[in-house]
Design a protein around this motif. Structure first.
Motif, PDB file in Angstrom:
ATOM      1  N   ASP A 191      -0.641  36.788  63.858  1.00  0.00           N
ATOM      2  CA  ASP A 191      -0.728  38.013  63.073  1.00  0.00           C
ATOM      3  C   ASP A 191      -2.038  38.084  62.289  1.00  0.00           C
ATOM      4  OD1 ASP A 191       2.009  39.160  63.531  1.00  0.00           O
ATOM      5  OD2 ASP A 191       2.593  37.240  62.690  1.00  0.00           O
ATOM      6  N   ALA A 192      -2.521  36.924  61.845  1.00  0.00           N
ATOM      7  CA  ALA A 192      -3.769  36.887  61.075  1.00  0.00           C
ATOM      8  C   ALA A 192      -4.498  35.592  61.371  1.00  0.00           C
ATOM      9  CB  ALA A 192      -3.484  37.009  59.581  1.00  0.00           C
ATOM     10  N   VAL A 193      -5.817  35.683  61.401  1.00  0.00           N
ATOM     11  CA  VAL A 193      -6.688  34.524  61.598  1.00  0.00           C
ATOM     12  C   VAL A 193      -7.599  34.422  60.382  1.00  0.00           C
ATOM     13  CG1 VAL A 193      -8.515  33.494  63.006  1.00  0.00           C
ATOM     14  CG2 VAL A 193      -6.649  34.751  64.114  1.00  0.00           C
ATOM     15  N   VAL A 194      -7.623  33.241  59.751  1.00  0.00           N
ATOM     16  CA  VAL A 194      -8.484  33.000  58.600  1.00  0.00           C
ATOM     17  C   VAL A 194      -9.627  32.101  59.047  1.00  0.00           C
ATOM     18  CG1 VAL A 194      -8.647  32.169  56.232  1.00  0.00           C
ATOM     19  CG2 VAL A 194      -6.493  33.144  57.062  1.00  0.00           C
ATOM     20  N   VAL A 195     -10.859  32.568  58.872  1.00  0.00           N
ATOM     21  CA  VAL A 195     -12.041  31.811  59.265  1.00  0.00           C
ATOM     22  C   VAL A 195     -12.820  31.416  58.008  1.00  0.00           C
ATOM     23  CG1 VAL A 195     -14.249  31.893  60.483  1.00  0.00           C
ATOM     24  CG2 VAL A 195     -12.217  32.920  61.514  1.00  0.00           C
ATOM     25  N   VAL A 215      -9.374  37.448  58.485  1.00  0.00           N
ATOM     26  CA  VAL A 215      -9.690  37.158  57.093  1.00  0.00           C
ATOM     27  C   VAL A 215     -10.851  36.176  57.106  1.00  0.00           C
ATOM     28  CG1 VAL A 215      -8.834  36.295  54.887  1.00  0.00           C
ATOM     29  CG2 VAL A 215      -7.259  37.414  56.497  1.00  0.00           C
ATOM     30  N   SER A 216     -11.942  36.501  56.433  1.00  0.00           N
ATOM     31  CA  SER A 216     -13.133  35.660  56.484  1.00  0.00           C
ATOM     32  C   SER A 216     -13.575  35.253  55.088  1.00  0.00           C
ATOM     33  CB  SER A 216     -14.278  36.398  57.186  1.00  0.00           C
ATOM     34  OG  SER A 216     -15.439  35.593  57.234  1.00  0.00           O
ATOM     35  N   PHE A 217     -13.749  33.949  54.894  1.00  0.00           N
ATOM     36  CA  PHE A 217     -14.289  33.431  53.641  1.00  0.00           C
ATOM     37  C   PHE A 217     -15.800  33.322  53.747  1.00  0.00           C
ATOM     38  CE2 PHE A 217      -9.976  32.510  52.783  1.00  0.00           C
ATOM     39  CZ  PHE A 217      -9.864  32.292  51.419  1.00  0.00           C
ATOM     40  N   GLU A 218     -16.485  33.737  52.696  1.00  0.00           N
ATOM     41  CA  GLU A 218     -17.929  33.591  52.642  1.00  0.00           C
ATOM     42  C   GLU A 218     -18.323  33.116  51.257  1.00  0.00           C
ATOM     43  OE1 GLU A 218     -18.946  37.629  53.699  1.00  0.00           O
ATOM     44  OE2 GLU A 218     -19.300  38.186  51.605  1.00  0.00           O
ATOM     45  N   ASP A 219     -19.478  32.478  51.181  1.00  0.00           N
ATOM     46  CA  ASP A 219     -20.037  32.022  49.911  1.00  0.00           C
ATOM     47  C   ASP A 219     -21.384  32.708  49.749  1.00  0.00           C
ATOM     48  OD1 ASP A 219     -17.950  30.034  49.246  1.00  0.00           O
ATOM     49  OD2 ASP A 219     -18.664  29.047  51.053  1.00  0.00           O
TER      50      ASP A 219
END
Length: 327
Positions: free
Chosen positions: A76-80, A100-104
């Motif tokens: 249902d969701a992919v977190v990268v 869903v993507s995490f960035e800094d």
């Protein structure tokens, strides 16, 4: 949202990239598990066995990492949380999943259904079509062990004995000479103290001054416990910084790599930690450390401000956003 929600987490950990990306994914896995969601993990883990073990305790399904994220079909969701994968939203969305993507800041930036930049001072980003952008430390996912350490943090004034200092430069391969430089700076303060350097490998431990004791200890799952009981942490300015703030540990920061520059500056300017400089230039570290070791009140004030800034509920807020987007 149905308790059968299926979540895929994609991150790597290694001596070169550190363990911060993986630590954030473990925090999300813990929160997802508490909601009854199904969790799978895809990534390469080297040198962060304690985080691997935590994922195994949560019964996460393990998938071989694929650069194209072809394994996203069926979720249902992919977190990268990865700097090197590039744009993947079309492939993930084509497989039927929310990205869903995490960035800094600019590091790891990509288009996504939900973008998370959970630093103290998120940087402006171009409009790339991402419909939801969550910014600020209130979205920082922190592991359950960190939240438990926050609850049992021992008040410094209630403790007796020699001041305890913990040197922890993250889950990567911090240069041994940087650790040695910091140990020398602590030695040169002349203050009696017990210093534990949490580091992979064997840095040169300098001869100590009277009343001092230095030792190197291996990284492991007991780090939050160690942080909860220390008087002062000397830390890199990555994910460990947010853990220190949440627990309420007085901290002196080293800017170890470029992607820590914004968080380092923001934490120091807001009075949440003291700054020692970059790993390449620690010439002023001794004086800063001497002031902190001499002034318990300053340490306590700084720690209180840090704990107030980071409440540790970021994983729940991120997954709330995921659940909301799936309705």
């Amino acid at each position: 949202m149905s308790p059968g929600m299926r979540l895929l987490l994609r991150a790597d950990a290694s001596p070169s990239v550190g363990a911060g990306h993986l630590a954030r994914m473990v925090a999300l896995a813990e929160e997802a598990d508490s909601r009854g969601w199904q969790v799978a993990f895809s990534g390469r883990i080297e040198g962060a066995g304690w985080l691997r073990s935590r994922l195994e305790e949560l019964a996460a399904t393990w998938l071989a990492p694929q650069p194209a994220l072809a394994e996203s079909s069926g979720f249902d969701a992919v977190v990268v949380d990865h700097y090197g994968l590039g744009e993947v939203s079309d492939r993930v969305n084509y497989g039927g999943a929310l990205l869903v993507s995490f960035e800094d800041g600019a590091f790891g930036r990509r288009r996504a259904d939900i973008v998370v930049d959970c630093g103290f001072e998120p940087t402006p980003r171009p409009d790339d079509g991402s419909p939801t952008v969550l910014t600020g430390v209130e979205y920082a996912p922190l592991r359950r062990a960190v939240l438990e350490a926050r609850r049992r943090r021992v008040a410094v004034e209630a403790r007796s004995g020699t001041t305890h200092v913990l040197v922890v430069l993250g889950g990567g391969s911090a240069p041994a000479d940087t650790v040695t430089t910091l140990l020398r700076a602590l030695r040169d303060t002349g203050f009696p103290c017990t210093v534990d350097a949490v580091v992979a490998g064997e840095p040169a431990v300098p001869a100590v001054a009277r009343g001092q004791r230095f030792r190197a200890v291996a990284p492991g799952p007991d780090l939050p416990d160690r942080l909860a009981g220390t008087d002062l942490a000397v830390s890199a300015a990555g994910v460990t910084l947010l853990e220190l703030c949440c627990i309420g540990v007085p901290s002196a920061l080293v800017r170890l790599v470029d992607n820590q520059a914004v968080g380092y500056r923001a934490a120091v300017e807001r009075g949440l930690a003291a700054g020692l400089g970059s790993a390449e230039d620690l010439t002023g570290a001794r004086d800063v450390l001497a002031r902190l070791l001499a002034d318990r009140g300053a340490r306590e004030s700084m720690a209180a401000a840090a704990a107030a800034a980071v409440d540790g509920k970021g994983a729940a807020r991120v997954l709330d956003a995921v659940a909301g987007a799936m309705r």
